[in-house]
Design an enzyme around this catalytic site. Sequence first.
Site, PDB file in Angstrom:
ATOM      1  N   LYS A 171       0.884  -1.171   0.000  1.00 39.71           N
ATOM      2  CA  LYS A 171       0.000   0.000   0.000  1.00 39.71           C
ATOM      3  C   LYS A 171       0.918   1.217   0.000  1.00 39.71           C
ATOM      4  O   LYS A 171       1.402   1.645   1.043  1.00 39.71           O
ATOM      5  CB  LYS A 171      -0.886  -0.015   1.250  1.00 39.71           C
ATOM      6  CG  LYS A 171      -2.227   0.678   1.091  1.00 39.71           C
ATOM      7  CD  LYS A 171      -2.153   2.132   0.691  1.00 39.71           C
ATOM      8  CE  LYS A 171      -1.804   3.046   1.840  1.00 39.71           C
ATOM      9  NZ  LYS A 171      -1.633   4.467   1.440  1.00 39.71           N
ATOM     10  N   GLU A 246       9.417   1.818  11.153  1.00 43.99           N
ATOM     11  CA  GLU A 246      10.426   2.864  11.046  1.00 43.99           C
ATOM     12  C   GLU A 246       9.680   4.183  11.045  1.00 43.99           C
ATOM     13  O   GLU A 246       8.932   4.475  10.117  1.00 43.99           O
ATOM     14  CB  GLU A 246      11.237   2.638   9.767  1.00 43.99           C
ATOM     15  CG  GLU A 246      12.575   3.299   9.826  1.00 43.99           C
ATOM     16  CD  GLU A 246      12.521   4.634   9.182  1.00 43.99           C
ATOM     17  OE1 GLU A 246      12.294   5.625   9.920  1.00 43.99           O
ATOM     18  OE2 GLU A 246      12.682   4.703   7.960  1.00 43.99           O
ATOM     19  N   CYS A 280      13.484  10.515   6.936  1.00 46.24           N
ATOM     20  CA  CYS A 280      13.339  10.068   8.328  1.00 46.24           C
ATOM     21  C   CYS A 280      14.654  10.187   9.077  1.00 46.24           C
ATOM     22  O   CYS A 280      14.681  10.519  10.249  1.00 46.24           O
ATOM     23  CB  CYS A 280      12.824   8.644   8.366  1.00 46.24           C
ATOM     24  SG  CYS A 280      13.725   7.555   7.261  1.00 46.24           S
ATOM     25  N   GLU A 379      10.021  16.446  15.095  1.00 41.80           N
ATOM     26  CA  GLU A 379      10.341  16.281  13.678  1.00 41.80           C
ATOM     27  C   GLU A 379       9.558  17.320  12.867  1.00 41.80           C
ATOM     28  O   GLU A 379       8.354  17.468  13.039  1.00 41.80           O
ATOM     29  CB  GLU A 379       9.921  14.868  13.263  1.00 41.80           C
ATOM     30  CG  GLU A 379      10.531  14.409  11.974  1.00 41.80           C
ATOM     31  CD  GLU A 379      10.218  12.933  11.689  1.00 41.80           C
ATOM     32  OE1 GLU A 379       9.108  12.496  11.994  1.00 41.80           O
ATOM     33  OE2 GLU A 379      11.093  12.257  11.125  1.00 41.80           O
TER      34      GLU A 379
HETATM   35  P1  NAP Z   1       1.670   8.753   7.569  1.00 38.63           P
HETATM   36  O1  NAP Z   1       0.245   9.052   7.734  1.00 38.63           O
HETATM   37  O2  NAP Z   1       2.356   8.035   8.651  1.00 38.63           O
HETATM   38  O3  NAP Z   1       1.847   7.934   6.198  1.00 38.63           O
HETATM   39  C1  NAP Z   1       2.749   6.870   5.975  1.00 38.63           C
HETATM   40  C2  NAP Z   1       2.034   5.691   5.309  1.00 38.63           C
HETATM   41  O4  NAP Z   1       1.093   5.119   6.208  1.00 38.63           O
HETATM   42  C3  NAP Z   1       1.228   6.091   4.073  1.00 38.63           C
HETATM   43  O5  NAP Z   1       1.234   5.032   3.148  1.00 38.63           O
HETATM   44  C4  NAP Z   1      -0.145   6.276   4.664  1.00 38.63           C
HETATM   45  O6  NAP Z   1      -1.131   6.228   3.684  1.00 38.63           O
HETATM   46  C5  NAP Z   1      -0.210   5.125   5.641  1.00 38.63           C
HETATM   47  N1  NAP Z   1      -1.184   5.261   6.728  1.00 38.63           N
HETATM   48  C6  NAP Z   1      -1.644   6.379   7.319  1.00 38.63           C
HETATM   49  N2  NAP Z   1      -2.522   6.073   8.309  1.00 38.63           N
HETATM   50  C7  NAP Z   1      -2.620   4.728   8.342  1.00 38.63           C
HETATM   51  C8  NAP Z   1      -3.360   3.798   9.129  1.00 38.63           C
HETATM   52  N3  NAP Z   1      -4.208   4.196  10.094  1.00 38.63           N
HETATM   53  N4  NAP Z   1      -3.217   2.480   8.890  1.00 38.63           N
HETATM   54  C9  NAP Z   1      -2.376   2.044   7.942  1.00 38.63           C
HETATM   55  N5  NAP Z   1      -1.661   2.874   7.145  1.00 38.63           N
HETATM   56  C10 NAP Z   1      -1.770   4.205   7.353  1.00 38.63           C
HETATM   57  O7  NAP Z   1       2.482  10.071   7.254  1.00 38.63           O
HETATM   58  P2  NAP Z   1       1.944  11.429   6.570  1.00 38.63           P
HETATM   59  O8  NAP Z   1       0.630  11.855   7.124  1.00 38.63           O
HETATM   60  O9  NAP Z   1       2.037  11.251   5.115  1.00 38.63           O
HETATM   61  O10 NAP Z   1       3.039  12.458   7.079  1.00 38.63           O
HETATM   62  C11 NAP Z   1       2.935  12.988   8.397  1.00 38.63           C
HETATM   63  C12 NAP Z   1       4.248  12.982   9.114  1.00 38.63           C
HETATM   64  O11 NAP Z   1       4.756  11.644   9.161  1.00 38.63           O
HETATM   65  C13 NAP Z   1       5.381  13.746   8.451  1.00 38.63           C
HETATM   66  O12 NAP Z   1       5.339  15.102   8.740  1.00 38.63           O
HETATM   67  C14 NAP Z   1       6.583  13.075   9.018  1.00 38.63           C
HETATM   68  O13 NAP Z   1       6.895  13.608  10.275  1.00 38.63           O
HETATM   69  C15 NAP Z   1       6.161  11.644   9.192  1.00 38.63           C
HETATM   70  N6  NAP Z   1       6.654  10.768   8.088  1.00 38.63           N
HETATM   71  C16 NAP Z   1       7.724  10.021   8.342  1.00 38.63           C
HETATM   72  C17 NAP Z   1       8.246   9.224   7.342  1.00 38.63           C
HETATM   73  C18 NAP Z   1       9.457   8.385   7.593  1.00 38.63           C
HETATM   74  O14 NAP Z   1      10.183   8.069   6.647  1.00 38.63           O
HETATM   75  N7  NAP Z   1       9.691   7.949   8.810  1.00 38.63           N
HETATM   76  C19 NAP Z   1       7.668   9.184   6.089  1.00 38.63           C
HETATM   77  C20 NAP Z   1       6.519   9.956   5.859  1.00 38.63           C
HETATM   78  C21 NAP Z   1       6.034  10.738   6.881  1.00 38.63           C
HETATM   79  P3  NAP Z   1      -1.648   7.603   2.966  1.00 38.63           P
HETATM   80  O15 NAP Z   1      -0.518   8.543   2.866  1.00 38.63           O
HETATM   81  O16 NAP Z   1      -2.089   7.116   1.650  1.00 38.63           O
HETATM   82  O17 NAP Z   1      -2.753   8.122   3.808  1.00 38.63           O
END
Ligand code: NAP
Length: 477
Positions: A171, A246, A280, A379
Amino acid sequence: MKEHFINGKFCPSNSHQFIDVLDPSTGQVIEQISRGDASDVNAAVQSARMALKGEWGNKNAAERSRILMKISETVLFNKEELASIEAKDTGKPIELARKDIETLARYFEYYAGAADKVHGMSIPYLNDYSVVMVRERIGVVGHIIPWNYPAQMLGRTLAPALAMGNASVVKPAEDACLTSLRFLELATEAGLPQGAANIVTGYGHEAGAALSAHPLVEMITFTGSPQAGVQVQKAAAEHYARCVLELGGKSPQIVFEDADLEKALPILVNGLVQNAGQTCSAGTRILVQESIYEKLKSLLADRFNALVCGAPDSSPDCGPIITKAQFGRVKQFIQECYDSKLPKIAEGSINPHAPEGGFYVAPVLFGPVPRDHKLATEEVFGPVLALIPFKDESDAVELANSTDYGLVASIWSENGARQKRVAKQLDAGQVFFNCYGAGGGVELAFGGVRKSGYGREKGFIALEEFSRIKTLVDYHG
Ligand code: NAP
Ligand code: MG
């Protein structure tokens, strides 16, 4: 319009609904992807189960290795096409997108080489017994991929999962999934049997949640925010699925007074600016010994003032932020820094030719940042760097470990004994000496502690995460 990729082909979503895909460099809609729901996820999981019982499941390690190698070659052969999709979808500079595609290929090459070298172990036991421990595939693995390095992250988790003989349902983040769809089409042409890997696109709270809750998914690998990571763990716990998580970081780059600053400078800056801070393992805190604070501050200021943010094809130092929502979050964070009277040291600029409507943020450096300020502990996921002074070695360690995260750290010092002493005390999954590798190193075991998550990916060790042990006890008395 893009459909899911299930059982070796594109297929429509049961919801018949679509989500707009935006180009972050213009803010314009460039594509639509399918909005997957629980029924689409179920179809993909069933397809993966069938693959395990069929052609894919019957492949031996050497056969899987050859398929993975073919996939790697195919990715390199189609590098330009995949890189331009990745740059358009994420807004990252085209040079960085090319490197990401090379890394995707390298993951498949690396795990192709490793697939048939996972040996078991024999255990000395009682007389008249022979005991061996064998490593087996887990079954169906769910991959929840973020938007910051979609191609790399796909390779990082899919290649070791397939090397061990698992079947996968991916996904990708809804904000960046175009490369993965094209990749899987190419991988299938290269010989990946149908159902071995499947992709369902859609929202995290719908398709992602359905994947982590699916009772036939036996492992979830998740990279993203700590908040979503907790949701995924809760859903996985209901059906006893293993997780590797992660979840980001606030990684320190620790600069001691004996550091070679000329050597450090470009790496210190790139550790943050690469991918517009959306990494990250970005080195988002520079901890500097008080005695050289002013010197490093002025060197960093010169660099920061010259940084340019722009469109992917303009060779910028960094591209735009991935989405309007993330752009809003980053701008709000910066505004809060100004509101709290945090001293700004320097700021880059936005290329005046950058297209209207793109999500551009100029890199900015603040300091000295008080230790209890939000910028010192939280972050940002944008190009914002904090400069924080420390007194001595023990103060540096305390400061480095003072956030909830623990992913990566670097130590800049010419004193080898100090490097090792400090490294031993750091809460981090990787420590670099006089270098920094945000996101790099296919061969290097990677993962966090505490709020940065758990489990290790990359390198040979990842094969342990994507497999399980069975102990065979043979009595021959
Ligand atoms: P996020 O919501 O954690 O998204 C990461 C992945 O998880 C995406 O594929 C997302 O899908 C999915 N996801 C979200 N909610 C989920 C749930 N309840 N169950 C299963 N999968 C779920 O991150 P974001 O909202 O895009 O970004 C927010 C913050 O996350 C950023 O500002 C950053 O701090 C952090 N982030 C960290 C990393 C990293 O490499 N550690 C990467 C991205 C973001 P959808 O995006 O399709 O909703
Ligand atoms: Mg996108």
